[in-house]
Structures are given as C-alpha cells and as structure tokens.
Design a protein around this motif. Structure first.
Motif, mmCIF file in Angstrom:
data_model
loop_
_atom_site.group_PDB
_atom_site.id
_atom_site.type_symbol
_atom_site.label_atom_id
_atom_site.label_comp_id
_atom_site.label_asym_id
_atom_site.label_seq_id
_atom_site.Cartn_x
_atom_site.Cartn_y
_atom_site.Cartn_z
ATOM 1 N N ALA A 19 -5.672 3.910 8.757
ATOM 2 C CA ALA A 19 -5.278 3.615 10.137
ATOM 3 C C ALA A 19 -6.205 2.582 10.763
ATOM 4 O O ALA A 19 -5.755 1.635 11.423
ATOM 5 C CB ALA A 19 -5.276 4.901 10.968
ATOM 6 N N GLU A 20 -7.496 2.752 10.556
ATOM 7 C CA GLU A 20 -8.463 1.791 11.099
ATOM 8 C C GLU A 20 -8.246 0.416 10.488
ATOM 9 O O GLU A 20 -8.361 -0.613 11.175
ATOM 10 C CB GLU A 20 -9.883 2.263 10.810
ATOM 11 C CG GLU A 20 -10.308 3.483 11.610
ATOM 12 C CD GLU A 20 -11.618 4.074 11.132
ATOM 13 O OE1 GLU A 20 -12.267 4.765 11.934
ATOM 14 O OE2 GLU A 20 -11.984 3.860 9.945
ATOM 15 N N LEU A 21 -7.931 0.385 9.201
ATOM 16 C CA LEU A 21 -7.771 -0.897 8.521
ATOM 17 C C LEU A 21 -6.629 -1.703 9.132
ATOM 18 O O LEU A 21 -6.798 -2.889 9.429
ATOM 19 C CB LEU A 21 -7.527 -0.675 7.026
ATOM 20 C CG LEU A 21 -7.585 -1.953 6.177
ATOM 21 C CD1 LEU A 21 -8.170 -1.672 4.820
ATOM 22 C CD2 LEU A 21 -6.188 -2.573 6.018
ATOM 23 N N VAL A 22 -5.471 -1.086 9.349
ATOM 24 C CA VAL A 22 -4.345 -1.857 9.887
ATOM 25 C C VAL A 22 -4.602 -2.265 11.339
ATOM 26 O O VAL A 22 -4.202 -3.353 11.773
ATOM 27 C CB VAL A 22 -3.011 -1.107 9.736
ATOM 28 C CG1 VAL A 22 -2.666 -0.941 8.254
ATOM 29 C CG2 VAL A 22 -3.016 0.242 10.445
ATOM 30 N N GLY A 34 -2.091 -6.549 3.132
ATOM 31 C CA GLY A 34 -1.757 -5.764 1.953
ATOM 32 C C GLY A 34 -2.789 -4.665 1.762
ATOM 33 O O GLY A 34 -3.992 -4.932 1.768
ATOM 34 N N LEU A 35 -2.332 -3.428 1.620
ATOM 35 C CA LEU A 35 -3.217 -2.295 1.338
ATOM 36 C C LEU A 35 -3.188 -2.059 -0.165
ATOM 37 O O LEU A 35 -2.171 -1.633 -0.713
ATOM 38 C CB LEU A 35 -2.763 -1.053 2.094
ATOM 39 C CG LEU A 35 -3.604 0.212 1.871
ATOM 40 C CD1 LEU A 35 -5.059 -0.017 2.276
ATOM 41 C CD2 LEU A 35 -3.016 1.395 2.634
ATOM 42 N N THR A 36 -4.313 -2.320 -0.840
ATOM 43 C CA THR A 36 -4.346 -2.316 -2.307
ATOM 44 C C THR A 36 -5.517 -1.477 -2.808
ATOM 45 O O THR A 36 -6.409 -1.985 -3.491
ATOM 46 C CB THR A 36 -4.458 -3.752 -2.850
ATOM 47 O OG1 THR A 36 -5.574 -4.403 -2.209
ATOM 48 C CG2 THR A 36 -3.195 -4.552 -2.562
ATOM 49 N N ASP A 37 -5.515 -0.200 -2.463
ATOM 50 C CA ASP A 37 -6.590 0.667 -2.929
ATOM 51 C C ASP A 37 -6.541 0.828 -4.439
ATOM 52 O O ASP A 37 -5.494 0.669 -5.069
ATOM 53 C CB ASP A 37 -6.492 2.026 -2.232
ATOM 54 C CG ASP A 37 -7.102 1.985 -0.836
ATOM 55 O OD1 ASP A 37 -8.254 1.541 -0.722
ATOM 56 O OD2 ASP A 37 -6.419 2.381 0.123
ATOM 57 N N THR A 56 2.715 -6.752 9.737
ATOM 58 C CA THR A 56 3.512 -6.186 8.654
ATOM 59 C C THR A 56 2.606 -5.700 7.540
ATOM 60 O O THR A 56 1.628 -6.378 7.189
ATOM 61 C CB THR A 56 4.497 -7.239 8.110
ATOM 62 O OG1 THR A 56 5.429 -7.574 9.145
ATOM 63 C CG2 THR A 56 5.252 -6.726 6.892
ATOM 64 N N LEU A 57 2.918 -4.530 6.985
ATOM 65 C CA LEU A 57 2.145 -3.949 5.888
ATOM 66 C C LEU A 57 2.845 -4.194 4.555
ATOM 67 O O LEU A 57 4.034 -3.907 4.405
ATOM 68 C CB LEU A 57 1.976 -2.445 6.093
ATOM 69 C CG LEU A 57 1.242 -1.694 4.972
ATOM 70 C CD1 LEU A 57 -0.237 -2.060 4.953
ATOM 71 C CD2 LEU A 57 1.416 -0.180 5.128
ATOM 72 N N GLY A 275 11.085 -2.819 -5.635
ATOM 73 C CA GLY A 275 10.695 -1.411 -5.597
ATOM 74 C C GLY A 275 10.397 -0.888 -4.213
ATOM 75 O O GLY A 275 10.516 0.305 -3.929
ATOM 76 N N ALA A 276 9.964 -1.796 -3.328
ATOM 77 C CA ALA A 276 9.652 -1.434 -1.955
ATOM 78 C C ALA A 276 9.734 -2.718 -1.122
ATOM 79 O O ALA A 276 9.823 -3.813 -1.657
ATOM 80 C CB ALA A 276 8.256 -0.820 -1.852
ATOM 81 N N PHE A 277 9.690 -2.544 0.191
ATOM 82 C CA PHE A 277 9.799 -3.686 1.085
ATOM 83 C C PHE A 277 8.657 -3.664 2.094
ATOM 84 O O PHE A 277 8.132 -2.598 2.433
ATOM 85 C CB PHE A 277 11.139 -3.656 1.815
ATOM 86 C CG PHE A 277 12.320 -3.713 0.887
ATOM 87 C CD1 PHE A 277 12.759 -4.917 0.363
ATOM 88 C CD2 PHE A 277 12.948 -2.538 0.497
ATOM 89 C CE1 PHE A 277 13.832 -4.961 -0.507
ATOM 90 C CE2 PHE A 277 14.017 -2.568 -0.380
ATOM 91 C CZ PHE A 277 14.464 -3.790 -0.888
ATOM 92 N N PRO A 278 8.225 -4.822 2.589
ATOM 93 C CA PRO A 278 7.180 -4.850 3.617
ATOM 94 C C PRO A 278 7.610 -4.018 4.827
ATOM 95 O O PRO A 278 8.792 -3.944 5.162
ATOM 96 C CB PRO A 278 7.082 -6.341 3.965
ATOM 97 C CG PRO A 278 7.593 -7.055 2.746
ATOM 98 C CD PRO A 278 8.677 -6.183 2.199
#
Length: 285
Positions: A19-22, A34-37, A56-57, A275-278
């Motif tokens: 949450a803090e990151l976005v 982009g969240l790329t853990d 946008t994520l 496979g997924a969308f932003p």
C-alpha cells in the motif's frame, strides 16, 4: 507518461508495504508502477486496494533463475497468478528461502559475526526472507556500511564466504512457464557486473529465440557504456528495452521513477500479455 516497471515491497525484500509503495509511486509522479516482488504475488491485493486514482498498477514478479552456473533474475509481467505450473515453481523457489537464509546465518556465525536468525527474521517481517535481509543485519551490526557492500565475495555475493545456493529456475523454463500463464518476460539488469558474473550475450540470444520479450537496460547497476551495448544487443535480437528503478524503499538509495520505460514499450508489453491486465487506480482506501 512516467512508467517504472520494477519495484519491491515488504512482500519480499522492500521496506514499503504494498500500500505504501503505490501511494509513494503516485507521490513521485508516476503514471504506471510495476510491483515485482521476488517469486511472489502476495502483495497484489493490498496494492490494488490502496491504488490511488491516476496511477496504474502492473502486476508481476521477479523470478530467481540460473543458467550455466550464473544467477540471473527474470521479470515476469501480467501473468495469471493462479496458473498452476508457474505458481508451483514460484512456491518451490520461495520455500527454499528460509533454510537458505538460516544456513547463511550459520556461516556468518562461523566467521565470527554475531548475527542471529531472530534478527534476520525480524528484519524480514512478513516478507519472503532473502539475502537483502541478511545483508541488512550485517549493516545493523556494523560489519558493512551498506547493503550493497554485503554482496561481495567477502560476505554474501555469489561464491562468497557466507553464500549459500538456493533453488533457481532455468530461465528457458521460466520463459515457457510465464508465456503459458499469459505473461511477458524481461531479463532484469543483465549487465550488473558488480553483483557477480553476468550471462553472456550468446545465452541472451538463445533466450530471445526461446521467446524472451525484452531486457532491462536503464538501471542503476548499468553504466553508460553498458546501456549502449545492451541497446545495441536488444536491437539486434528484436527485444524490447525497459528502464526501471528496482526500488526497495530505504534498503537502497535509488528512488521511484529514477529510471523509466518508454510508453511505447509499455504499450507493447500490455498488448502481448493475456494472463492479466493493468489495474487503474480507483482512489484507494
């Protein structure tokens, strides 16, 4: 349009919660983050729930791979996180992290460093424990001045005195699995020679032939000469060129949006993904 496609949260080895990151990404003026853990999609839900309007994520992960004895990282974007084969492989890598970190603590203790597993576990919190958490413990103890200084042969770098290998995915298998899950693959920081041995260009060419989509060129670990060389290689191989901060919060000095991806390249990544969308921000909670 400002696009940063490589960041980490507390779901792995960053210091910002998802949450803090976005929220911080929005405050930094990013339009796309982009969240790329590492090897996990565990932060997605929290990040989406908190996503501010106007940003946008892009969901993703950074997969731990090894080819010809050389460690490398593969960024996977917009794949189906529940696709069974890819999920099983990511869990296999992630589950190996705890015994590996414990073994590194034992090696450090054998070298006279008063580090404990409890200290490393506290630093990792709820995240997937990894070398950066052990490195942070070394900083806390005054053994090294920064996290990056722990990633050497003296300590935790590949082949280092306290290094312990972990399960890593073959990159060609990673490409196959991500593609089967509808995702897009980008080789992360391929010229980061300060981290250890780098993958030869011949192997990158083989990955391109196997379906690799792109390489990360604009990155804090690439000097100007390396960026020029990698851009030329990408053009030769028909690969997309990305730029990203590889943000880890306070664990590294780089800031969100310090390096970015061209909007046209981002558009191509989203076009290739099935496979997924932003996820557009809806105001967060």
């Amino acid at each position: 349009m400002r696009i940063d496609l490589h960041t980490h949260s507390t779901a792995s080895d960053g210091t910002d919660s998802p949450a803090e990151l976005v929220r911080n990404a929005a405050a930094a003026g990013l339009d796309v983050v982009g969240l790329t853990d590492h090897d996990t999609s565990r932060g997605y839900g929290e990040a989406i729930d908190a996503l501010p309007a106007g940003i946008t994520l892009v969901t993703g992960a950074e997969m731990s791979c090894r080819v010809d004895g050389i460690s490398m990282h593969m960024l996977a974007y917009l794949f189906d996180p529940e696709e069974p084969a890819l999920l099983a492989e990511r869990e296999l890598v992630r589950d190996d992290r705890v015994p590996r970190a414990r073994a590194m603590v034992e090696r450090l203790q054998g070298l006279g460093v008063p580090v404990t597993w409890e200290q490393v576990a506290r630093i990792a919190g709820e995240g997937s424990v990894g070398r950066p958490h052990v490195a942070t413990a070394l900083v806390e103890l005054g053994v090294v001045p920064t996290v990056n200084d722990a990633f050497t042969v003296d300590w935790l770098g590949d082949g280092g005195r306290a290094h312990v290998a972990k399960h890593e995915t073959d990159p060609f298998e990673a490409i196959r699995l991500v593609k089967a899950a509808g995702g897009v693959t980008v080789f992360a920081h391929p010229g980061a020679s300060k981290r250890g041995r780098t993958v030869p260009e011949s192997a990158i060419a083989e990955m391109a032939a196997a379906g690799l989509d792109g390489i990360e060129v604009d990155h804090m670990d690439h000097d100007a000469e390396t960026r020029v060389r990698l851009r030329g290689l990408a053009k030769e191989l028909g690969l997309l060129v990305t730029g990203s901060s590889d943000y880890h919060g306070s664990r590294k000095s780089v800031q969100l949006g310090e390096y970015t991806t061209d909007p046209e390249v981002y558009g191509e990544i989203t076009r290739r993904a099935t496979g997924a969308f932003p996820v557009p921000g809806a105001g967060g909670v």
